[in-house]
Write an enzyme that holds these catalytic residues in place. Sequence first.
Site, PDB file in Angstrom:
ATOM      1  N   ASP A  78      32.261 -30.559  13.745  1.00  0.00           N
ATOM      2  CA  ASP A  78      31.447 -30.097  12.632  1.00  0.00           C
ATOM      3  C   ASP A  78      30.219 -29.252  13.029  1.00  0.00           C
ATOM      4  O   ASP A  78      30.083 -28.108  12.356  1.00  0.00           O
ATOM      5  CB  ASP A  78      30.943 -31.080  12.002  1.00  0.00           C
ATOM      6  CG  ASP A  78      32.033 -31.553  10.924  1.00  0.00           C
ATOM      7  OD1 ASP A  78      33.115 -31.022  10.883  1.00  0.00           O
ATOM      8  OD2 ASP A  78      31.840 -32.705  10.328  1.00  0.00           O
ATOM      9  N   ASP A  82      -8.380  -6.176   5.544  1.00  0.00           N
ATOM     10  CA  ASP A  82      -7.301  -6.698   5.012  1.00  0.00           C
ATOM     11  C   ASP A  82      -6.957  -8.075   5.271  1.00  0.00           C
ATOM     12  O   ASP A  82      -6.414  -8.939   4.685  1.00  0.00           O
ATOM     13  CB  ASP A  82      -6.069  -6.053   5.184  1.00  0.00           C
ATOM     14  CG  ASP A  82      -6.117  -4.679   4.251  1.00  0.00           C
ATOM     15  OD1 ASP A  82      -6.872  -4.768   3.466  1.00  0.00           O
ATOM     16  OD2 ASP A  82      -5.512  -3.585   4.840  1.00  0.00           O
ATOM     17  N   ASP A  88      -3.336  -3.343   6.832  1.00  0.00           N
ATOM     18  CA  ASP A  88      -3.479  -2.676   7.904  1.00  0.00           C
ATOM     19  C   ASP A  88      -5.030  -2.636   8.472  1.00  0.00           C
ATOM     20  O   ASP A  88      -5.082  -2.766   9.531  1.00  0.00           O
ATOM     21  CB  ASP A  88      -2.649  -1.304   7.855  1.00  0.00           C
ATOM     22  CG  ASP A  88      -3.383  -0.330   6.933  1.00  0.00           C
ATOM     23  OD1 ASP A  88      -4.278  -0.735   6.099  1.00  0.00           O
ATOM     24  OD2 ASP A  88      -3.030   0.806   6.613  1.00  0.00           O
ATOM     25  N   ASN A 127      30.843 -35.448   5.717  1.00  0.00           N
ATOM     26  CA  ASN A 127      30.324 -36.979   5.976  1.00  0.00           C
ATOM     27  C   ASN A 127      30.593 -37.756   4.710  1.00  0.00           C
ATOM     28  O   ASN A 127      30.927 -38.910   4.970  1.00  0.00           O
ATOM     29  CB  ASN A 127      28.607 -37.110   6.164  1.00  0.00           C
ATOM     30  CG  ASN A 127      28.204 -36.401   7.308  1.00  0.00           C
ATOM     31  OD1 ASN A 127      28.713 -35.278   7.726  1.00  0.00           O
ATOM     32  ND2 ASN A 127      27.354 -37.091   8.124  1.00  0.00           N
ATOM     33  N   ASP A 185       0.849  -1.150  -0.065  1.00  0.00           N
ATOM     34  CA  ASP A 185      -0.250  -0.167   0.042  1.00  0.00           C
ATOM     35  C   ASP A 185       0.935   1.191   0.039  1.00  0.00           C
ATOM     36  O   ASP A 185       2.031   1.097  -0.061  1.00  0.00           O
ATOM     37  CB  ASP A 185      -0.912  -0.130   1.044  1.00  0.00           C
ATOM     38  CG  ASP A 185      -0.234  -0.156   2.644  1.00  0.00           C
ATOM     39  OD1 ASP A 185       1.050  -0.236   2.697  1.00  0.00           O
ATOM     40  OD2 ASP A 185      -0.942  -0.485   3.379  1.00  0.00           O
TER      41      ASP A 185
HETATM   42  P1  ATP Z   1      -3.168   3.090   1.372  1.00  0.00           P
HETATM   43  O1  ATP Z   1      -4.160   2.103   0.987  1.00  0.00           O
HETATM   44  O2  ATP Z   1      -2.055   2.894   0.546  1.00  0.00           O
HETATM   45  O3  ATP Z   1      -2.678   2.881   2.732  1.00  0.00           O
HETATM   46  P2  ATP Z   1      -4.994   5.290   1.782  1.00  0.00           P
HETATM   47  O4  ATP Z   1      -4.691   5.158   3.213  1.00  0.00           O
HETATM   48  O5  ATP Z   1      -4.989   6.296   1.268  1.00  0.00           O
HETATM   49  O6  ATP Z   1      -4.065   4.237   0.956  1.00  0.00           O
HETATM   50  P3  ATP Z   1      -7.484   4.315   2.656  1.00  0.00           P
HETATM   51  O7  ATP Z   1      -7.108   4.309   3.777  1.00  0.00           O
HETATM   52  O8  ATP Z   1      -8.505   3.062   2.113  1.00  0.00           O
HETATM   53  O9  ATP Z   1      -6.343   4.318   1.528  1.00  0.00           O
HETATM   54  O10 ATP Z   1      -7.992   5.690   2.131  1.00  0.00           O
HETATM   55  C1  ATP Z   1      -8.714   5.857   0.913  1.00  0.00           C
HETATM   56  C2  ATP Z   1      -9.218   7.138   0.751  1.00  0.00           C
HETATM   57  O11 ATP Z   1     -10.466   7.536   1.852  1.00  0.00           O
HETATM   58  C3  ATP Z   1      -8.345   8.528   1.097  1.00  0.00           C
HETATM   59  O12 ATP Z   1      -7.532   8.878  -0.159  1.00  0.00           O
HETATM   60  C4  ATP Z   1      -9.267   9.497   1.640  1.00  0.00           C
HETATM   61  O13 ATP Z   1      -9.922  10.356   0.633  1.00  0.00           O
HETATM   62  C5  ATP Z   1     -10.302   8.640   2.410  1.00  0.00           C
HETATM   63  N1  ATP Z   1     -10.005   8.848   3.919  1.00  0.00           N
HETATM   64  C6  ATP Z   1      -8.837   8.307   4.388  1.00  0.00           C
HETATM   65  N2  ATP Z   1      -8.949   8.343   5.939  1.00  0.00           N
HETATM   66  C7  ATP Z   1     -10.105   8.865   6.035  1.00  0.00           C
HETATM   67  C8  ATP Z   1     -10.944   8.889   7.254  1.00  0.00           C
HETATM   68  N3  ATP Z   1     -10.358   8.666   8.480  1.00  0.00           N
HETATM   69  N4  ATP Z   1     -12.083   9.689   7.131  1.00  0.00           N
HETATM   70  C9  ATP Z   1     -12.672   9.693   5.966  1.00  0.00           C
HETATM   71  N5  ATP Z   1     -12.183   9.609   4.760  1.00  0.00           N
HETATM   72  C10 ATP Z   1     -10.866   9.124   5.039  1.00  0.00           C
END
Ligand code: ATP
Length: 900
Positions: free
Chosen positions: A733, A639, A635, A701, A335
Amino acid sequence: MAKKKTLENKYDWAALKIEDVIQTLKTDPEKGLSSEEAEKRLKKYGLNRLQKYKKVKWYEVLIRQFVDILIIILLIAAGIAFAIGEVGDALTILAIVVLNGILGFVQEWKAEKAIEALQKMLSPKAKVIRDGKQIEIDSKYIVPGDIVVLQIGDKVPADLRLIEAVNLKADESPLTGESVPVHKSVEPVKPGTPLAAKSSMVWMGTSIVNGVGKGVVVATGMETEFGKIAKLTQTVEIKPTPLQRKLAVLGKQLGAISIAISVIVAVVGWIAGKPLLEMFMTGVSLAVAVVPEGLPAVVTITLALGVKAMVRRKVLLRRLQAAEALGSAQVICTDKTGTLTKNEMTVRKIWLPCCEIEATGYGYDPAGHFEIKGKKIDYHKYPDLLELLKTGMICNHAKLIHDEKGWHIQGEPTEAALIVAAYKAWLSVPDLRHYTEFSFNSIRKRMTVIVDEDGKKVAYTKGAPEVIIERCSKILENGKERPLTEEDKQRFIKAYKQMAENGLRTLALAKRVLPENIKLTEDEVEKDLTLLGVVGMIDPPRPEVPPAIELAKKAGIKVIMITGDAPETALAIAKKIGLPAKKAVLGEDLKSMSDKELKELLKEDVIFARTTPENKLRIVTVLQKEGLIVGMTGDGVNDAPALKKADIGIAMGLRGTDVAKEAADVILLDDNFASIIGGVEEGRRQYDNIQKFVRYLLSSNTGEVTAIFLNVIVGGPLILLPVQILWMNLITDGMTAVALGVEPAEKGIMERPPRSPKEHILDWKGIAMIVFLGSYIGLATLWLFHHYLEKGGAEAVATAQTVAFTGIIILEKMNVFNFRSLVAPMKVIGFLSNPWLLLAWTVTVGSQVAAVYVPFLQDALHTVPLKLEDWALIFAVAVPIFLVVELYKILRWRKANKNA
Ligand code: ATP
């Protein structure tokens, strides 16, 4: 040890009112327990863990050393020697068996300890409130009465009675088998409600899949519901690795061969008229000579040392075999946020319908201001900006903390960045009652919090711009709401795409004052929103990543970025880190793609954006169908399936959820992509070294068998006595082989393609090397022996045997240098680069000197003192085994490098 006191389980906690729970458990929902009280309760109730993971007992490890078929043969041999009056031999065999047992025990015990230390590092953590502060502690220190804070992705650390719950949902499948997440609330249930319906409780071992909450611990450890039914969780899986299994098979084969050869030689010799006893002892010698007795212990210790070496690379193994898999990784799907980038977000740009604003300042320090086209503005004059910043603060779980260490955060950097931006306008987090929330996850890509504001229910939402805009019907401009026009939409799209193309992470914000009687469901609430604007955050790439990408390329490992972020942002970051990426394919587009099309696509330089965990799973599956060894990072709560499916599931240690960590094979302690590549290098080194010592031991051996076998054919007294073979195989050995196991990584280890998963631990080249070097050792020993026999004289046999015995050991010790690298000459490796090997060499050669000169060892090993010229001759015969191979390597090395 005092017996653990149990908390009387006389209360039906789920049915009690919160106040009663708090009172009974003598705790404080805001401040939690004091540290002293927690300490006291820990003594009273014991650690919060399920039955201790099965600790291997020292005597089990010790016994294991002696229940080996070979050792049993030796014990029989000792018995026979004793019966016929050869008490000295019998005692020597016993002494060597015991010494070997102790050596093996020490090594394996150390290995067990290393694994135990690993178990400790893996112990789960929990967020609790103590002394009025939220802290993170090892779950095992949780006590009844502790206040635990829960959020999406957390593993519930004990049985809790909820005291706060905002749209809290738990996956209780580990406990009840029910796969649909269960809604939780703080309302007491009717007394006697069955476990699965006790909605005011969350249980140890289950996990939070939505919302936030807080609970009081009512039961810990074996007193929990999970403890009552479960035996074991959170353990390092100590199944033998594929390599260990292959080696065990090899060991068995060698064992069978050894018995066959021994019986044939003994019987043939006896028929030819040799004394039965002598032939029996020869048979035993041969059996001992064929089998590399030290091998299992050497493999175990090398893998255990490898665990530590991996930790130094910031890779924590949850399964031993993961090191081997890492070493052979062919594709790594990673990611972006936090792995390739620093995950230190700073809001840089804010697009509002009226204008585009820039925010100054760095990191989490809220020093900074707002500008338009480089000129500082008075934010009071921009109500839309203030509304957007306020929304960012309310729809948020992060905390910004200022203490002696400076400004730092608790929670998600994306959210913290919004707080920092709001602080730049001197806003503070409003204290509002929360009705409910719809949490962020990588499928929804948005989050909504519903609060009570002046008696009205208001929804504050943030998320990926294209997701939010779909749910907006109005827009806020100059403090007034108006319908969202197509033109507004186009301007909005242009603005966020531009931000993303510059590598910024984008997030749109919106709000809605909800109608009075609305049902608080996602579908009802997250529509008809009023668009407030977009923020763009920088998240700089980690400086270590570009060199790691370069290294992966050289090592023939394909790196595929699979991110939840926008395609433009993903491409911009890919470019910055040197990841060849010609196009970004959306997760959504994968749906219409057949497996075959995806397979073809994966051969290109492609990255994936706006993906869901489901997409990750599909990508892994398709790659694996191609026979590739795939590593996959993750994470989030969702996943887990992809992490489990991958050959190497890689969870993030810092930002990963408990659920992801539990599903993974390895945990990255620093979340850094570069550490994965470091782990690959370490995995390759370990595999290389295992190959080296396996070959080394087998060539030794082979040498012994050749010498004994040919000697039987040539005729004459025994060339090597059983005690002597035992001495060299078990004592000298083993030590050298362990030292080969810590050989540093070879130069160019990351410049060769990944090892094929089908590759055998011993290929034909390896076998040829073993046969060649083994034959040299065997023939040279035979020559030495007969050379001394021919000299004649009273002492001839004893001297010849001592020379043969010492000669074969020195030959083996010279041979070890050949295995420090299978290809590189000494000049490239560096003679001093593995001090352990030099130490082992000195100790083993030193013990051979002792074996020849120290009286009691002379008696035990049937040796006589050697003269200086004997040593000279032995070395003269032994040194060429190294020189010949070295010369061969130099020539090949030159040729290879000339061609390169
Ligand atoms: P990666 O998958 O590489 O870790 P990422 O963290 O950007 O990337 P996601 O966590 O799925 O992937 O986030 C996707 C999108 O969701 C982000 O680009 C953002 O626009 C939105 N986003 C991320 N965090 C939040 C949050 N806490 N609340 C609302 N929207 C969020």
